[in-house]
Design a protein around this motif. Structure first.
Motif, short mmCIF file in Angstrom:
data_model
loop_
_atom_site.label_atom_id
_atom_site.label_comp_id
_atom_site.label_asym_id
_atom_site.label_seq_id
_atom_site.Cartn_x
_atom_site.Cartn_y
_atom_site.Cartn_z
N SER A 1 0.84 -1.20 0.00
CA SER A 1 0.00 0.00 0.00
C SER A 1 0.87 1.25 0.00
O SER A 1 0.62 2.20 -0.74
CB SER A 1 -0.92 0.01 1.22
N ILE B 1 2.20 1.83 -3.38
CA ILE B 1 1.19 2.38 -4.30
C ILE B 1 1.02 3.88 -4.06
O ILE B 1 1.00 4.69 -5.00
CB ILE B 1 -0.16 1.64 -4.11
N VAL B 2 0.93 4.25 -2.76
CA VAL B 2 0.77 5.66 -2.42
C VAL B 2 1.99 6.45 -2.90
O VAL B 2 1.87 7.55 -3.45
CB VAL B 2 0.55 5.84 -0.91
N GLY C 1 1.81 7.15 -6.50
CA GLY C 1 0.86 8.25 -6.72
C GLY C 1 1.52 9.58 -6.44
O GLY C 1 1.40 10.53 -7.22
N VAL D 1 -5.38 -8.23 1.01
CA VAL D 1 -4.42 -7.31 0.39
C VAL D 1 -5.13 -6.42 -0.63
O VAL D 1 -4.87 -5.22 -0.72
CB VAL D 1 -3.26 -8.10 -0.25
N TYR E 1 -6.73 -3.51 1.14
CA TYR E 1 -5.74 -2.49 1.53
C TYR E 1 -5.26 -1.72 0.30
O TYR E 1 -5.15 -0.50 0.32
CB TYR E 1 -4.54 -3.16 2.22
N PHE E 2 -5.00 -2.46 -0.77
CA PHE E 2 -4.49 -1.82 -1.99
C PHE E 2 -5.53 -0.85 -2.57
O PHE E 2 -5.17 0.19 -3.10
CB PHE E 2 -4.12 -2.88 -3.03
N ALA F 1 -5.15 2.25 -0.85
CA ALA F 1 -3.90 2.89 -1.27
C ALA F 1 -4.04 3.50 -2.65
O ALA F 1 -3.53 4.59 -2.92
CB ALA F 1 -2.76 1.86 -1.26
N VAL F 2 -4.77 2.81 -3.53
CA VAL F 2 -4.91 3.30 -4.91
C VAL F 2 -5.66 4.63 -4.95
O VAL F 2 -5.26 5.56 -5.64
CB VAL F 2 -5.59 2.25 -5.81
N LEU G 1 -5.82 6.84 -2.61
CA LEU G 1 -4.90 7.86 -2.07
C LEU G 1 -3.87 8.24 -3.13
O LEU G 1 -3.55 9.41 -3.32
CB LEU G 1 -4.19 7.34 -0.82
N ALA G 2 -3.37 7.21 -3.85
CA ALA G 2 -2.39 7.46 -4.89
C ALA G 2 -2.98 8.31 -6.01
O ALA G 2 -2.34 9.24 -6.52
CB ALA G 2 -1.87 6.14 -5.45
N LEU H 1 -3.10 11.85 -4.88
CA LEU H 1 -1.78 12.48 -4.90
C LEU H 1 -1.32 12.72 -6.35
O LEU H 1 -0.75 13.77 -6.66
CB LEU H 1 -0.76 11.60 -4.18
#
Lengths: 178, 483
Positions: free
Chosen positions: A6, A9-10, A13, B48, B51-52, B55-56, B58-59, B62
């Motif tokens: 995670s 991945i962040v 980004g 997983v 969670y990913f 994260a994705v 958030l990504a 950003l």
């Protein structure tokens, strides 16, 4: 494992975002640099008609000093500008206008030379993906319209509105009535 | 130790297990280990992914220059509001997937655990979405120097999408509040169901503003198709696995009640037959949601565990009269058509982790234990079955279990009698006073899978005892029948 993945991945980004920011800053600086050369070109291109008469009158009044002649030429051109719009040469900064629907903001500054709008520089143009491309388009519209009375860009209506508001506030600061 | 109480020593002829299923042989220890490993792998994989997915988003935030929001406090509030909305909605979609009866989720975590997680996520998701609205109103308010209420009005005036978003927020609030009240007050299932239909309204009404006002998913972005795919996947799973698959299965298998037999005056065994039942791959220990198309019964489906291992030709349930619909089942006629959802559940041979097992059932909870024991694949050197009932009569199906135990060479303990007063125990008073525990009733418990079915509070006590006996959590398998 999930945590590390995670985080990765962040991080990716973040990297893309940082790149995008770097790209936009570069783009705005080059575009404003481009705008500068363009505006100087356009001003030199636009002035001939004004400066032709101005330099004629200048050369008529004083031919002894070429330097002062060019000086007076430019000042008279601004003087002739003053006669049309009454705005002194210089850059006038507009308000930073917040856009409530998307949480973006736009701020522009307007450069006057010879009483005409020679450039509109984008200080900030924070909008959604598609919409921040509206700012350069609005800039060229504003320069050709010589006012804030420009139409909004499709799919960037909200950004266009705040752009126009910031532009108008800059024109108000300049005392320009179009 | 009550090993086949004298009162019950009338062993019948060991029941022959007839099965029409292929590969009906006992699982080897290797197979059990391999299946367990696979299941753990799937569990990790699915966890997983969740969670990913967080994260994705958030990504994506950003990558859309999200960090520029944190240049000033007012903008930071706006940024946090956007993050709350993104993470909240992502988890909301996870909630939908958990409730969608996805086969992989059921086979990996079990339906009851999936629903428990769904319920656990409810409150955090609600808080995130509330935070999304609140932070954005404050953030926008600060940036445009107006108060949040004026800001809300501005947003409401900005078009239908935002109006719908506020409708969604209201619908979500109603769903969460009533869900909490229902849990506390035990309101009826029907009421809960109608209220939960509102959650579809909440999810759907919130969609337009995500794609129009939400700048992250603007046209021409990568994030847009990704987000759209997530939404279609989760809403589509609900449509497919909760509606289309059950309808298709009901039509295909054409279940009909073939026999209704009273076990005791208040317990009935219903056998249904249908076409191609072996293709259902139903296992002993699983349950289905049954809808019997008879007067007073057709309006609602009820979850009942199989009381015999489905053999490819027929399926069987045993139901206790608890009033209402279950009372009407007592007098149902053979020939009644049946529709169903399922089979679901993980109280099966497939969830074993090791070669020994302890099966514990109480009252009507004995039915899935019996079906599990009957599964032809279920066999081992060390199996102990423990049955419990307040009275002899309440040890339902005990003689059938007895026959199976004889046939499979399995130890059987029957604990009859009320539980001791004022003591927290799952044992009968007699067993408790004798000093029995799980560890004495089934000495091999430490190395066994423990399958438990019975009333919820009672199961909790058994689970506690199992923990005390040193059974790790992943070897304890329970089936909870709560909505």
């Amino acid at each position: 494992m999930a945590g590390a993945g995670s985080a990765a991945i962040v991080a990716v980004g973040w990297m893309f975002g940082a790149q995008a920011i770097a790209a936009t800053t570069a783009a705005t600086s080059t575009s404003s640099a481009g705008a500068n050369t363009q505006s100087s070109a356009s001003s030199s291109g636009a002035t001939p008609s004004a400066s032709a008469s101005a330099s004629a009158s200048a050369s008529g009044s004083s031919s002894n000093a070429a330097g002062s002649g060019t000086n007076s030429g430019s000042s008279s051109s601004s003087g002739s500008g003053t006669t049309t719009s009454g705005v002194a040469d210089g850059t006038y900064t507009g308000k930073d206008v917040f856009e409530p629907q998307f949480g973006g903001d736009v701020q522009v500054s307007v450069t006057f030379a010879g009483g005409v709008i020679t450039d509109v520089a984008t200080i900030s143009c924070n909008a959604s993906h598609g919409a921040d491309q509206a700012c350069p388009m609005l800039r060229s519209e504003a320069i050709s319209a010589q006012s804030a009375k420009i139409s909004t860009i499709g799919r960037a209506t909200y950004t266009s509105r705040v752009y126009i508001q910031s532009l108008q506030s800059a024109l108000d600061a300049a005392g320009y009535t179009g | 130790m009550t090993l086949l109480d004298d009162r019950y020593t009338t062993p019948g002829v060991p029941q022959t297990v007839t099965t029409y299923l292929p590969a009906a042989r006992q699982s080897t220890p290797d197979e059990i280990t391999r299946r367990h490993k696979n299941r753990m792998g799937r569990a990790d994989f699915l966890t997983v992914i969740v969670y990913f997915s967080v994260a994705v988003v958030l990504a994506l935030f950003l990558a859309d220059k999200g960090m520029t929001y944190f240049a000033s406090p007012a903008k930071a509030i706006t940024g946090l509001g956007i993050i709350a909305g993104l993470v909240g909605t992502d988890l909301l979609l996870v909630m939908l997937l958990l409730a969608a009866r996805l086969p992989i989720v059921d086979r990996t975590f079990g339906h009851d655990k999936a629903i428990a997680t769904h319920r656990k996520l409810g409150k955090p998701v609600f808080y995130l979405i509330i935070a999304h609205m609140g932070l954005l109103l404050i953030g926008y308010g600060l940036q445009s120097a107006s108060n949040p209420i004026a800001e809300a009005l501005t947003l409401l005036g900005s078009g239908n999408d935002m109006i719908l978003a506020f409708v969604a927020m209201a619908a979500m609030t109603i769903v969460v509040v009533t869900s909490l009240v229902i849990v506390r007050r035990k309101l009826s299932y029907e009421f809960w169901y109608v209220v939960h239909l509102l959650s579809y309204v909440a999810v759907l009404a919130a969609l337009p503003h995500q794609f129009s006002t939400g700048m992250l998913f603007a046209e021409g972005t990568w994030a847009r198709p990704y987000w759209l795919a997530l939404i279609i996947l989760s809403l589509g799973s609900i449509v497919v696995f909760r509606f289309l698959v059950p309808i298709a299965r009901s039509v295909r298998h054409r279940l009909v009640v073939s026999e209704v037999r009273l076990e005791t005056p208040d317990v009935v065994t219903i056998t249904v037959t249908g076409r191609d039942l072996h293709k259902l791959r139903a296992r002993g220990g699983q349950f289905m949601n049954w809808r019997f198309w008879a007067p007073g019964l057709a309006l609602k489906s009820n979850p009942f565990s199989f009381s015999a291992a489905p053999n490819g030709r027929s399926m069987r349930i045993t139901v206790r009269d608890l009033g209402g619909q279950t009372h009407r089942l007592m007098t149902m006629r053979p020939g009644t058509p049946v529709t169903f959802e399922g089979p679901y559940g993980m109280l099966t041979e497939a969830s074993r982790t090791t070669h020994s097992a302890v099966l514990i059932g109480s009252g009507i909870g004995i039915t899935p234990i019996r079906a599990l024991l009957e599964d032809p694949r279920f066999g081992a050197a060390n199996i102990t079955v423990i049955l419990r009932g307040s009275t002899e009569e309440n040890v339902y199906l005990w003689s059938e279990v007895y026959d199976l135990c004889v046939a499979k060479n399995v130890a059987l303990r029957v604990l009859v009698g009320h539980r001791p007063r004022g003591v927290e125990t799952w044992l009968s008073a007699e067993a408790f006073n004798r000093g029995d525990r799980l560890a004495t009733l089934a000495p091999h418990i430490k190395d066994s899978d423990v399958f438990i079915c019975g009333p919820t509070a009672w199961m909790d006590l058994v689970v506690k005892d199992a923990h005390r006996a040193g059974v790790p959590a992943d070897r304890i398998h329970v089936e909870r029948f709560e909505f």
